[in-house]
Structures are given as C-alpha cells and as structure tokens.
Scaffold this active site. Sequence first.
Site, PDB file in Angstrom:
ATOM      1  N   LYS A 111       2.391  -6.428 -19.749  1.00  8.55           N
ATOM      2  CA  LYS A 111       4.270  -5.988 -19.199  1.00  8.55           C
ATOM      3  C   LYS A 111       4.771  -5.651 -20.113  1.00  8.55           C
ATOM      4  O   LYS A 111       5.972  -5.143 -20.819  1.00  8.55           O
ATOM      5  CB  LYS A 111       4.023  -7.276 -18.342  1.00  8.55           C
ATOM      6  CG  LYS A 111       3.695  -6.799 -17.037  1.00  8.55           C
ATOM      7  CD  LYS A 111       4.376  -7.618 -15.940  1.00  8.55           C
ATOM      8  CE  LYS A 111       4.291  -7.468 -14.663  1.00  8.55           C
ATOM      9  NZ  LYS A 111       4.448  -7.945 -13.872  1.00  8.55           N
ATOM     10  N   LYS A 203      -4.121  -0.852 -10.800  1.00 13.61           N
ATOM     11  CA  LYS A 203      -4.157  -1.758  -9.509  1.00 13.61           C
ATOM     12  C   LYS A 203      -2.333  -1.052  -9.266  1.00 13.61           C
ATOM     13  O   LYS A 203      -1.796  -0.363  -9.891  1.00 13.61           O
ATOM     14  CB  LYS A 203      -4.241  -2.778  -9.659  1.00 13.61           C
ATOM     15  CG  LYS A 203      -2.174  -3.717  -9.892  1.00 13.61           C
ATOM     16  CD  LYS A 203      -2.580  -4.852  -9.867  1.00 13.61           C
ATOM     17  CE  LYS A 203      -0.834  -5.274  -9.780  1.00 13.61           C
ATOM     18  NZ  LYS A 203      -0.352  -6.191 -10.290  1.00 13.61           N
ATOM     19  N   LYS A 206       4.224  -2.251  -8.174  1.00 16.24           N
ATOM     20  CA  LYS A 206       5.795  -2.147  -7.764  1.00 16.24           C
ATOM     21  C   LYS A 206       5.983  -1.054  -9.663  1.00 16.24           C
ATOM     22  O   LYS A 206       7.179  -0.332  -9.512  1.00 16.24           O
ATOM     23  CB  LYS A 206       6.279  -3.157  -8.354  1.00 16.24           C
ATOM     24  CG  LYS A 206       6.337  -3.552  -7.236  1.00 16.24           C
ATOM     25  CD  LYS A 206       7.229  -5.337  -7.332  1.00 16.24           C
ATOM     26  CE  LYS A 206       6.569  -6.391  -6.128  1.00 16.24           C
ATOM     27  NZ  LYS A 206       6.661  -7.752  -6.696  1.00 16.24           N
TER      28      LYS A 206
END
Length: 342
Positions: A111, A203, A206
């Site tokens: 992230k 994966k 969002k």
Amino acid sequence: KELVFSGVQPTGNLHLGNYLGAIKRFVAMQEQYDCIYCVVDMHAITVPQNPTDLTRQIREVTAAFLAAGIDPKRHIVFNQSQVPQHAELAWVFNCVARLGWLNRMTQFKDKAGKDRENASVGLYAYPSLMAADILVYRATHVPVGEDQKQHLELTRDIAQKFNNDWAESIAAHGFGDAFFPLTEPMIQGPATRVMSLRDGSKKMSKSDPSDYSRINLTDDADTIAQKVRKAKTDPEPLPSEVEGLKARPEAENLVAIYAALMDTTPEEVLRQHGGSQFSGFKAALVDVAVTKLSPVADEMRRLMADPGHIDAVLADGSARARALASVTMDAVKDIVGFVRAR
Ligand code: AQP
C-alpha cells in the site's frame, strides 16, 4: 469463552472478495459464537479519504452487514471510532510490537508503494491497531480472507509478548498466566482469496482502477452479467478434477467463486460442470451470482434510504462494545501500572 471479532474497512466498492472471504462467513458464525463485527473507520484514514464519501461508506458497510443477514440485536455491529479503547490499546501495543515485526508486513509495502517516505505513520502502525481491535474484546476467533493472515500472526505475537512482558503483574492482578488469548485465524472455505476477474494473479480489490476486475456488491444484474462475460479465461474447457485447475488461475478463480456462492466445494462444481466450455459455465455463474447477490444489493439499497436507522444500529452497537472494551482496558491499565481514576 469463545468470541468472534472481525472488521471491514469503509473504503468504497465492497466487492465479491469482501463478501465471500469475510461478510458471508460472518453471517455463518452467528449460530455458534457471540460475534462482534466492526466497520473499521479509523483504519480507513490511514490513506486519504474524502469526509463525505467516508460517511456514506461507513453506512454502506453497515448496510452490507445487515443485508447479508447479520443480526445486530443478538450480536454487535458498530464503527471503530466510537469505541476509544481501540486507539488506547493500540498505543500500548505500539510499545509492545517491535519495529522489525512491522517492517516485515507485506500489506504496508504494497500500500505504501515506492513513495514509502510519504506513507502515513498510521498505515505503518495499522497492524497494532488491528491487534487492538481484536484483543480489546479478548476475541478468540477471527474470520478473514487470506490477505490478513500475516496481520493475524502479528496479533498473536503481540498478545504473547504482552503476556510475557507483564507476566508477574498479570498474575498479581488475578489473571493467571495469560491475559490475552492467542487468537485463531479462521481462513476457510473455497473463496479465501478471490482473484481479479481481469488477472488471475492479483487479488480482487477495492482499489483496482478497473471496475471490470471486480463484482461490486451493489452491481445490478446486467453489470454482473457483463463483468462475468468479459472475465479473463483460457481456451480449454473446464477440467473434471480440481488438480486440472493448477496453473489455470482464472479458471480456478471462477470455480471457487461458484462454489462459495453455492455453499459447495470446487470438487462438486467440477463434478457438474467438468468438460463445459467457459461460455456455458459463465452463463451458469451469472445465474448463481445474480440470484445470490441481488437480494443483498436490494436490501442494501433499502437500508441506505434510511441513514437514521443505520446510525441508530451503530450507536447501539458502539455503546455495547464500549462496555466490553472498557473492562479490558481498565485491566490493561492496572497490569501496566497506570494510576486509574476510580
Ligand atoms: N479478494 C479477496 N478475497 C477474499 N477475501 C478478501 N478480503 C479482501 N479482499 C479479499 C477480505 O475482506 C475483509 C475486509 O477487507 P478490508 O476492508 O480490510 O480490505 P482489504 O483487505 O484491504 O482488501 P480490499 O477490500 O481489496 O481493499 P484494498 O483495495 O484497499 O486492498 C478482510 O477479511 C479481507 O481479508
């Protein structure tokens, strides 16, 4: 006593991975366990959030919990920021966790990306807060997707180090030889890691810029059909044994999604659909996805029309969560040696 805790971030675009890996399984745990389900809004602000969007998304995750079938009267549904003990315990855990432990966290690396110097301190300390979310209720079981495995291992390390570092004080305060339980991760079922519909090696997420990579919980039937039809596949028909899915990540993913939606196993799906071409299997998958997801989407829309009701559910859950969390936090203060107003 066995207690389930889990959380979902209100960061937009709740997707099929969140549903199959987490929310649907939260619903299934309600018969067997006391459950606490949290909208982790303080985790959400570890990356920038627009305040108006954040408010709506907190209500949307709550609506998804309720629409999926979580009973907020028998269990607890609340948002993290309303129970200050999460942040209080996270501070203590920041003083327990070691820099070396946090440096190993792959989610932070993913992230934060290349510009790590510019990542928030909160994003780095995220796993301490997550440990506090779970342990402030001394929860024993945590249903999550595969991506949270490393954070749950860290939660166990923090619990163990706390129990060791303060062992004498824990015993002196009458808590025996361990204050925090070593939480069991529950990473189970066919869909612990739902992959992107565009790329079987990533994966479903969002934050993927392509909306075609995921099925959102709020997608209508036409959108679901279009996304499944466009999902990446290979040219071979489906195999009849699960071994035949190895090295075919896109096929494996669609079979896993079908199995999880139908509450069955990939073996059973292949018993029925082995040998089918993807065109036929995708049509069957659209049917199942629309049948299972539309009622949830409809109920979410209905609930979202009445934010007052959602806020009341969260307020009630928060009050009940605070009562539980304050008992743990008072004990932690005593164990650590803080002087506490009584
Ligand atoms: N693809 C997935 N397959 C199975 N489970 C998944 N979860 C997330 N993605 C998948 C599980 O959903 C729960 C809530 O996740 P979160 O709100 O903490 O979000 P996240 O793990 O950071 O993943 P997202 O939703 O895809 O967001 P971004 O794009 O920010 O990475 C957790 O139990 C998680 O395991």
